[in-house]
Design a protein around this motif. Structure first.
Motif, PDB file in Angstrom:
ATOM      1  N   ILE A   1       0.836  -1.203   0.000  1.00 39.35           N
ATOM      2  CA  ILE A   1       0.000   0.000   0.000  1.00 39.35           C
ATOM      3  C   ILE A   1       0.870   1.252   0.000  1.00 39.35           C
ATOM      4  N   GLU A   2       1.927   1.240   0.808  1.00 38.70           N
ATOM      5  CA  GLU A   2       2.841   2.379   0.837  1.00 38.70           C
ATOM      6  C   GLU A   2       3.539   2.557  -0.510  1.00 38.70           C
TER       7      GLU A   2
ATOM      8  N   GLY B   1     -26.958   2.981 -13.629  1.00 40.60           N
ATOM      9  CA  GLY B   1     -26.070   1.966 -13.083  1.00 40.60           C
ATOM     10  C   GLY B   1     -26.399   1.575 -11.656  1.00 40.60           C
ATOM     11  N   GLU B   2     -27.503   2.163 -11.117  1.00 44.97           N
ATOM     12  CA  GLU B   2     -27.897   1.892  -9.737  1.00 44.97           C
ATOM     13  C   GLU B   2     -26.713   2.092  -8.786  1.00 44.97           C
ATOM     14  N   GLY B   3     -25.944   3.148  -9.046  1.00 47.15           N
ATOM     15  CA  GLY B   3     -24.722   3.370  -8.266  1.00 47.15           C
ATOM     16  C   GLY B   3     -24.701   4.740  -7.616  1.00 47.15           C
ATOM     17  N   LYS B   4     -23.503   5.158  -7.250  1.00 50.97           N
ATOM     18  CA  LYS B   4     -23.266   6.467  -6.649  1.00 50.97           C
ATOM     19  C   LYS B   4     -22.177   7.176  -7.445  1.00 50.97           C
ATOM     20  N   ALA B   5     -21.949   8.437  -7.105  1.00 44.84           N
ATOM     21  CA  ALA B   5     -20.968   9.236  -7.850  1.00 44.84           C
ATOM     22  C   ALA B   5     -19.961   9.871  -6.899  1.00 44.84           C
ATOM     23  N   LEU B   6     -18.725   9.976  -7.369  1.00 45.67           N
ATOM     24  CA  LEU B   6     -17.658  10.724  -6.688  1.00 45.67           C
ATOM     25  C   LEU B   6     -17.233  11.847  -7.623  1.00 45.67           C
TER      26      LEU B   6
ATOM     27  N   HIS C   1      -2.835  17.613  -4.109  1.00 42.53           N
ATOM     28  CA  HIS C   1      -4.074  17.316  -3.378  1.00 42.53           C
ATOM     29  C   HIS C   1      -4.959  16.393  -4.210  1.00 42.53           C
ATOM     30  N   GLN C   2      -5.020  16.631  -5.497  1.00 39.51           N
ATOM     31  CA  GLN C   2      -5.820  15.774  -6.369  1.00 39.51           C
ATOM     32  C   GLN C   2      -5.304  14.334  -6.349  1.00 39.51           C
ATOM     33  N   ALA C   3      -3.988  14.161  -6.362  1.00 43.11           N
ATOM     34  CA  ALA C   3      -3.412  12.817  -6.315  1.00 43.11           C
ATOM     35  C   ALA C   3      -3.765  12.124  -4.996  1.00 43.11           C
ATOM     36  N   GLN C   4      -3.750  12.881  -3.894  1.00 47.05           N
ATOM     37  CA  GLN C   4      -4.117  12.304  -2.604  1.00 47.05           C
ATOM     38  C   GLN C   4      -5.581  11.878  -2.591  1.00 47.05           C
ATOM     39  N   LEU C   5      -6.440  12.675  -3.214  1.00 48.63           N
ATOM     40  CA  LEU C   5      -7.859  12.328  -3.275  1.00 48.63           C
ATOM     41  C   LEU C   5      -8.083  11.055  -4.076  1.00 48.63           C
ATOM     42  N   LEU C   6      -7.303  10.893  -5.137  1.00 52.81           N
ATOM     43  CA  LEU C   6      -7.438   9.693  -5.947  1.00 52.81           C
ATOM     44  C   LEU C   6      -6.992   8.452  -5.186  1.00 52.81           C
ATOM     45  N   VAL C   7      -5.966   8.608  -4.331  1.00 58.38           N
ATOM     46  CA  VAL C   7      -5.527   7.479  -3.509  1.00 58.38           C
ATOM     47  C   VAL C   7      -6.607   7.126  -2.492  1.00 58.38           C
ATOM     48  N   LEU C   8      -7.264   8.142  -1.925  1.00 60.75           N
ATOM     49  CA  LEU C   8      -8.330   7.904  -0.958  1.00 60.75           C
ATOM     50  C   LEU C   8      -9.602   7.398  -1.618  1.00 60.75           C
ATOM     51  N   LEU C   9      -9.691   7.563  -2.926  1.00 58.21           N
ATOM     52  CA  LEU C   9     -10.914   7.221  -3.646  1.00 58.21           C
ATOM     53  C   LEU C   9     -11.187   5.738  -3.635  1.00 58.21           C
TER      54      LEU C   9
ATOM     55  N   PRO D   1     -10.781   3.024  -1.476  1.00 63.58           N
ATOM     56  CA  PRO D   1     -11.533   2.344  -0.419  1.00 63.58           C
ATOM     57  C   PRO D   1     -13.025   2.624  -0.479  1.00 63.58           C
ATOM     58  N   ALA D   2     -13.403   3.834  -0.918  1.00 58.85           N
ATOM     59  CA  ALA D   2     -14.830   4.142  -1.015  1.00 58.85           C
ATOM     60  C   ALA D   2     -15.480   3.395  -2.164  1.00 58.85           C
ATOM     61  N   THR D   3     -14.819   3.347  -3.324  1.00 58.61           N
ATOM     62  CA  THR D   3     -15.413   2.690  -4.476  1.00 58.61           C
ATOM     63  C   THR D   3     -15.422   1.194  -4.336  1.00 58.61           C
ATOM     64  N   SER D   4     -14.552   0.615  -3.488  1.00 58.46           N
ATOM     65  CA  SER D   4     -14.546  -0.839  -3.314  1.00 58.46           C
ATOM     66  C   SER D   4     -15.750  -1.313  -2.516  1.00 58.46           C
ATOM     67  N   GLN D   5     -16.405  -0.401  -1.775  1.00 57.85           N
ATOM     68  CA  GLN D   5     -17.554  -0.779  -0.977  1.00 57.85           C
ATOM     69  C   GLN D   5     -18.869  -0.523  -1.710  1.00 57.85           C
ATOM     70  N   ASP D   6     -18.873   0.339  -2.706  1.00 61.70           N
ATOM     71  CA  ASP D   6     -20.101   0.681  -3.409  1.00 61.70           C
ATOM     72  C   ASP D   6     -19.872   0.611  -4.907  1.00 61.70           C
ATOM     73  N   SER D   7     -21.010   0.543  -5.617  1.00 60.33           N
ATOM     74  CA  SER D   7     -20.943   0.618  -7.072  1.00 60.33           C
ATOM     75  C   SER D   7     -20.888   2.095  -7.443  1.00 60.33           C
ATOM     76  N   SER D   8     -19.725   2.674  -7.438  1.00 62.16           N
ATOM     77  CA  SER D   8     -19.582   4.114  -7.622  1.00 62.16           C
ATOM     78  C   SER D   8     -18.990   4.446  -8.977  1.00 62.16           C
ATOM     79  N   ARG D   9     -19.262   5.626  -9.439  1.00 58.93           N
ATOM     80  CA  ARG D   9     -18.658   6.171 -10.649  1.00 58.93           C
ATOM     81  C   ARG D   9     -17.942   7.453 -10.238  1.00 58.93           C
ATOM     82  N   CYS D  10     -16.866   7.784 -10.906  1.00 57.49           N
ATOM     83  CA  CYS D  10     -16.102   8.973 -10.523  1.00 57.49           C
ATOM     84  C   CYS D  10     -16.116   9.982 -11.661  1.00 57.49           C
ATOM     85  N   PHE D  11     -16.380  11.226 -11.348  1.00 57.33           N
ATOM     86  CA  PHE D  11     -16.356  12.296 -12.338  1.00 57.33           C
ATOM     87  C   PHE D  11     -15.386  13.361 -11.857  1.00 57.33           C
TER      88      PHE D  11
END
Length: 283
Positions: free
Chosen positions: A93-94, A204-209, A250-258, A260-270
């Motif tokens: 992970i590191e 897609g019956e999902g969520k959005a980031l 900051h954007q790169a950090q957000l993508l790294v944090l993204l 764990p959230a998408t692994s739990q839900d059917s999410s799409r990212c914009f």
């Protein structure tokens, strides 16, 4: 001589009779002869139960892996069920490896550059990842079936859906670019809503980031679009996770944090915006 033989037989009979009546000797016989057989049977029974429990645990772990594969990328933490230590997972992970797919797809050279991961360990880790992630040949029929099962997200414009042959394909990256005020932000706002629609309605019956790099995100617009598609505006807002990226780091950090959230839900990212070419990227 005959008298002596008879005497011996009598003594033997009396000795045998006395031996069978002696409780201490009978208990000794039980310990030496009968007890080991019962003990061995108990040991075999315990071994059989342990083998059954281990097989059941392996089956459950395999089923869990299959469920994760259907849900999307597999978190690297799941490799603990395959015998990978928590320390090795922390090092991966590191080193930027957050999914089993990433571990399987990276080259050996890239993985060896991770601190604390040796050549031999890389081979073992990738062998485990390759046992989970398909890496070999398959038939064109299987590929066609997989493509047929992909979800297409309705864009909100029938003509654009026709050009894209059904909408935006999930599981891939779509880049949208154009001049200022050509509708890129409107497009991403619409997708934040349409990805929540039922499958039969092109969703897609999902969520959005939504990662905003220009500060142009407007929740009020989402509410208006939700009413157009007969969705509850408040529910739509609850299903959209928003973050404002203030710089590239900051954007790169957000993508790294993204992940764990998408692994739990059917999410799409914009992701909205790029100072160089006014781009939008939709995953």
């Amino acid at each position: 001589t005959k008298a002596r033989r008879g005497a011996r037989r009598g003594e033997a009979r009396r000795g045998a009779h006395t031996w069978t009546r002696d409780p201490y000797l009978l208990y000794l016989l039980y310990l030496l002869v009968l007890s080991p057989s019962f003990t061995m049977a108990a040991v075999l029974e315990r071994q059989s139960e342990a083998s059954g429990a281990q097989a059941l645990a392996q089956e459950q772990a395999q089923q869990g892996m299959e469920d994760l594969e259907l849900a999307g990328p597999i978190p690297i933490q799941q490799l603990q069920s395959k015998g990978v230590s928590a320390g090795d997972i922390k090092k991966l992970i590191e080193g930027g490896v957050h999914t089993v797919e990433s571990l399987a797809h990276k080259s050996k050279k890239e993985l060896c550059e991770i601190k604390g991961i040796s050549d031999n360990k890389v081979e073992k880790l990738q062998a485990i990842a390759w046992s989970i992630v398909p890496m070999g040949f398959t038939t064109a029929t299987v590929i066609a079936e997989n493509q047929a099962e992909k979800i297409m997200i309705h864009t909100g414009c029938k003509d654009l859906d026709a050009i894209l042959e059904g909408g935006l394909e999930t599981g891939s990256i779509t880049e949208i670019y154009g001049e200022y005020r050509c509708g890129k932000t409107q497009f991403c706002h619409t997708l934040c809503v349409t990805c929540q629609l039922p499958l039969e309605q092109g969703g897609g019956e999902g969520k959005a980031l939504y990662i905003d790099t220009e500060g142009t995100f407007r929740p009020q617009r989402l509410q208006q679009i939700a009413e157009r598609f007969n969705l509850n505006p408040n529910d739509v807002l609850d299903n959209v996770a928003y973050a404002r990226a203030h710089n590239t780091d900051h954007q790169a950090q957000l993508l790294v944090l993204l992940f764990p959230a998408t692994s739990q839900d059917s999410s799409r990212c914009f992701r909205h915006g790029s100072s160089a070419a006014w781009r939008e990227r939709v995953i």
